[in-house]
Design an enzyme around this catalytic site. Sequence first.
Site, PDB file in Angstrom:
ATOM      1  N   GLY A  75       0.817  -1.207   0.000  1.00  0.00           N
ATOM      2  CA  GLY A  75       0.000   0.000   0.000  1.00  0.00           C
ATOM      3  C   GLY A  75       0.853   1.261   0.000  1.00  0.00           C
ATOM      4  N   SER A  76       1.917   1.254   0.785  1.00  0.00           N
ATOM      5  CA  SER A  76       2.791   2.430   0.846  1.00  0.00           C
ATOM      6  C   SER A  76       3.417   2.704  -0.520  1.00  0.00           C
ATOM      7  CB  SER A  76       3.889   2.243   1.885  1.00  0.00           C
ATOM      8  OG  SER A  76       3.326   2.072   3.166  1.00  0.00           O
ATOM      9  N   ASN A 155      -7.987   4.791   8.396  1.00  0.00           N
ATOM     10  CA  ASN A 155      -7.501   3.618   9.111  1.00  0.00           C
ATOM     11  C   ASN A 155      -7.639   3.716  10.626  1.00  0.00           C
ATOM     12  OD1 ASN A 155      -5.441   5.568   8.097  1.00  0.00           O
ATOM     13  ND2 ASN A 155      -4.169   4.576   9.645  1.00  0.00           N
ATOM     14  N   GLN A 183      -8.091   0.631   3.355  1.00  0.00           N
ATOM     15  CA  GLN A 183      -8.979   0.139   4.422  1.00  0.00           C
ATOM     16  C   GLN A 183     -10.364  -0.249   3.896  1.00  0.00           C
ATOM     17  OE1 GLN A 183      -8.410  -0.576   7.621  1.00  0.00           O
ATOM     18  NE2 GLN A 183      -6.278   0.073   7.546  1.00  0.00           N
ATOM     19  N   SER A 203      -3.822  -2.637  -0.610  1.00  0.00           N
ATOM     20  CA  SER A 203      -2.759  -3.425   0.003  1.00  0.00           C
ATOM     21  C   SER A 203      -3.307  -4.786   0.407  1.00  0.00           C
ATOM     22  CB  SER A 203      -2.209  -2.700   1.224  1.00  0.00           C
ATOM     23  OG  SER A 203      -1.299  -3.542   1.893  1.00  0.00           O
ATOM     24  N   HIS A 205      -2.389  -7.241   2.321  1.00  0.00           N
ATOM     25  CA  HIS A 205      -2.419  -7.786   3.695  1.00  0.00           C
ATOM     26  C   HIS A 205      -3.524  -7.162   4.553  1.00  0.00           C
ATOM     27  CE1 HIS A 205      -0.366  -4.703   6.337  1.00  0.00           C
ATOM     28  NE2 HIS A 205       0.045  -4.257   5.166  1.00  0.00           N
ATOM     29  N   THR A 241      11.198  -8.002 -11.040  1.00  0.00           N
ATOM     30  CA  THR A 241      10.560  -9.292 -11.289  1.00  0.00           C
ATOM     31  C   THR A 241       9.283  -9.407 -10.473  1.00  0.00           C
ATOM     32  OG1 THR A 241      12.693 -10.308 -11.746  1.00  0.00           O
ATOM     33  CG2 THR A 241      10.903 -11.809 -11.160  1.00  0.00           C
ATOM     34  N   CYS A 329       4.440   6.291  20.011  1.00  0.00           N
ATOM     35  CA  CYS A 329       5.382   6.597  21.067  1.00  0.00           C
ATOM     36  C   CYS A 329       6.732   6.900  20.434  1.00  0.00           C
ATOM     37  CB  CYS A 329       5.496   5.426  22.032  1.00  0.00           C
ATOM     38  SG  CYS A 329       6.315   5.875  23.559  1.00  0.00           S
TER      39      CYS A 329
HETATM   40  C1  LIG Z   1      -1.901  -0.091   5.962  1.00  0.00           C
HETATM   41  C2  LIG Z   1      -2.204   1.138   5.201  1.00  0.00           C
HETATM   42  C3  LIG Z   1      -1.301   1.629   4.237  1.00  0.00           C
HETATM   43  C4  LIG Z   1       0.054   1.011   4.000  1.00  0.00           C
HETATM   44  O1  LIG Z   1      -0.022  -0.246   3.397  1.00  0.00           O
HETATM   45  P1  LIG Z   1       1.252  -1.221   3.498  1.00  0.00           P
HETATM   46  O2  LIG Z   1       0.916  -2.361   2.588  1.00  0.00           O
HETATM   47  O3  LIG Z   1       1.334  -1.644   4.929  1.00  0.00           O
HETATM   48  O4  LIG Z   1       2.433  -0.470   3.039  1.00  0.00           O
HETATM   49  C5  LIG Z   1      -1.657   2.755   3.530  1.00  0.00           C
HETATM   50  N1  LIG Z   1      -2.831   3.377   3.751  1.00  0.00           N
HETATM   51  C6  LIG Z   1      -3.720   2.930   4.650  1.00  0.00           C
HETATM   52  C7  LIG Z   1      -5.011   3.640   4.824  1.00  0.00           C
HETATM   53  C8  LIG Z   1      -3.426   1.804   5.420  1.00  0.00           C
HETATM   54  O5  LIG Z   1      -4.305   1.379   6.323  1.00  0.00           O
END
Ligand SMILES: *Cc1c(COP(=O)(O)O)cnc(C)c1O
Length: 393
Positions: A75-76, A155, A183, A203, A205, A241, A329
Amino acid sequence: MSQNTHLIYLDHAATTPVDPRVLEVMIPYFTDFFGNPGGVYTMGRKAARAVDDAREMTAEILHCRPTEVIFTAGGSESDNLAIKGISASLRKRGGHIITSSIEHHAVLHTCQALEQQGFTVTYLPVDSFGKVRVEDVEQAITPETILVSIMTANNEIGTIQPIADIGAILRPKRIAFHTDAVQAAGYLDLNVAHMQVDALSLSSHKFYGPKGVGILYLRTGQRITPQIHGGSQERNRRAGTENVAGIVGAAYALQLAQQEREQESARLAKLRDMLIQKLTNTIPNILLTGSTVDRLPNNASFAIKGIEGEALLLNLDVAGIAASSGSACTSAVIDPSHVLVALGVGAEYNRGHLRLTMGHSTTEEDILHTAEALPPMIESLRSLGSPAATADR
Ligand SMILES: *Cc1c(COP(=O)(O)O)cnc(C)c1O
C-alpha cells in the site's frame, strides 16, 4: 470475568492473517512454477500467465481494464507511486496538490517530501466526524492544482469519505484524483468508474492476502513517472521481477473479500455497534471517534479521558487482547494521533486513543469479553494517575 485462553485479535486495520484458501493457491508458485515470468520457456510462461490471470481478476473487481492494474510491493508503494509519479508527470502544468490532514502517513509523508521538492500542498481540515467537506476541496483548487489525494476510508477512525462527489468536481477540471482505498477493500464497492478516480491504492495484507503486495489502479491516459527503474515489467511503470505468488494471492484475496463483503459487513457492523454501545454505557468520559453513519463496519475507535493509549494497550495485551492506538510513542513523549488532533479532540482525551478493529476471526464472545475487560482496566489506569491525567489537573 471469564478466563480467556485464546488471543482476541482486534487489530485487523493493522493487518490480517492470510486466508487459508489464499495460501493454497499461492504455494505452487513458490515451488513448482517458480519461473521468472520474463522467461520464454514453459515454466516462465506459466508464471506470466498466472500474473495475467491475477490482473484480469483484479480488473474485473475494479471495473477497469487489465492494463490499468499495476502490481507493487504494498500500500505504501502504491501511494508513493501514485502521488510522486503523477505529480512528476504533471509538473509542467502546475505544482499544487490537495490532500486531507487525516491521511495515512504513506500519503502525508509523501506529500511532505514533495514540498521539499518545491510542490505546494494544501492539507484540508475535516469536520468533527472526520469527513472532508466537498466544498473545501472545491475552494482549495487553484489554476496550479494538478492532483488531489483523499483516502476512501480512514484507518484510525473508520470514517468513509464522499469520494464519488469529490471525483465529480475534479473530473471536468481534469485534475488527477487519487484515493488510498487500503482500508475499504474488504467492505466497500471498489468500482473505479463510480468513484470517478484516476488512481486507487490497495494493500493485500489488509484483506487476508500476503504482506508486501500492493495494487495501483491507474486510469488509461493518466501519465505516471516511474519511481523504480529497471526492467520493463508492469508496462514500464514499475520495474522488478513480479512477485508471482504474492500477486496470485492478492488477486484471489481481493476476489474473496469482494464476494463476501456484504455478508461480512453486516455481521461485523452488529458486533461493532454492540461494542460501541457497551463501552460508551459502562465507561465514564469516553468519546466515540469518527462517524456513526459513514463508518467502516469493522471499526470501533475511542478517545478516553485521562489515560494514555499505550498503557491501555499493554494492559489489554496481558489480558490476551491485541488492539491499537493511533498515538505513536516517539522517544519519551507520546504524540497524540494526527487524526484525533484534526478532529478537534481535546488534550484531555487525545492521548487516550483506542482502536478496536474486527475481522473474520471475531466472534460475539470476543466482543463481550473485551467489553467486560476494559472498564476495570481504564478505572485502574485513571486511579494510578498516568502522566496525561496528571497534566490535566
Ligand atoms: C496499511 C495502510 C497503508 C500502507 O499499506 P502497506 O501495505 O502496509 O504499506 C496505507 N494506507 C492505509 C489507509 C493503510 O491502512
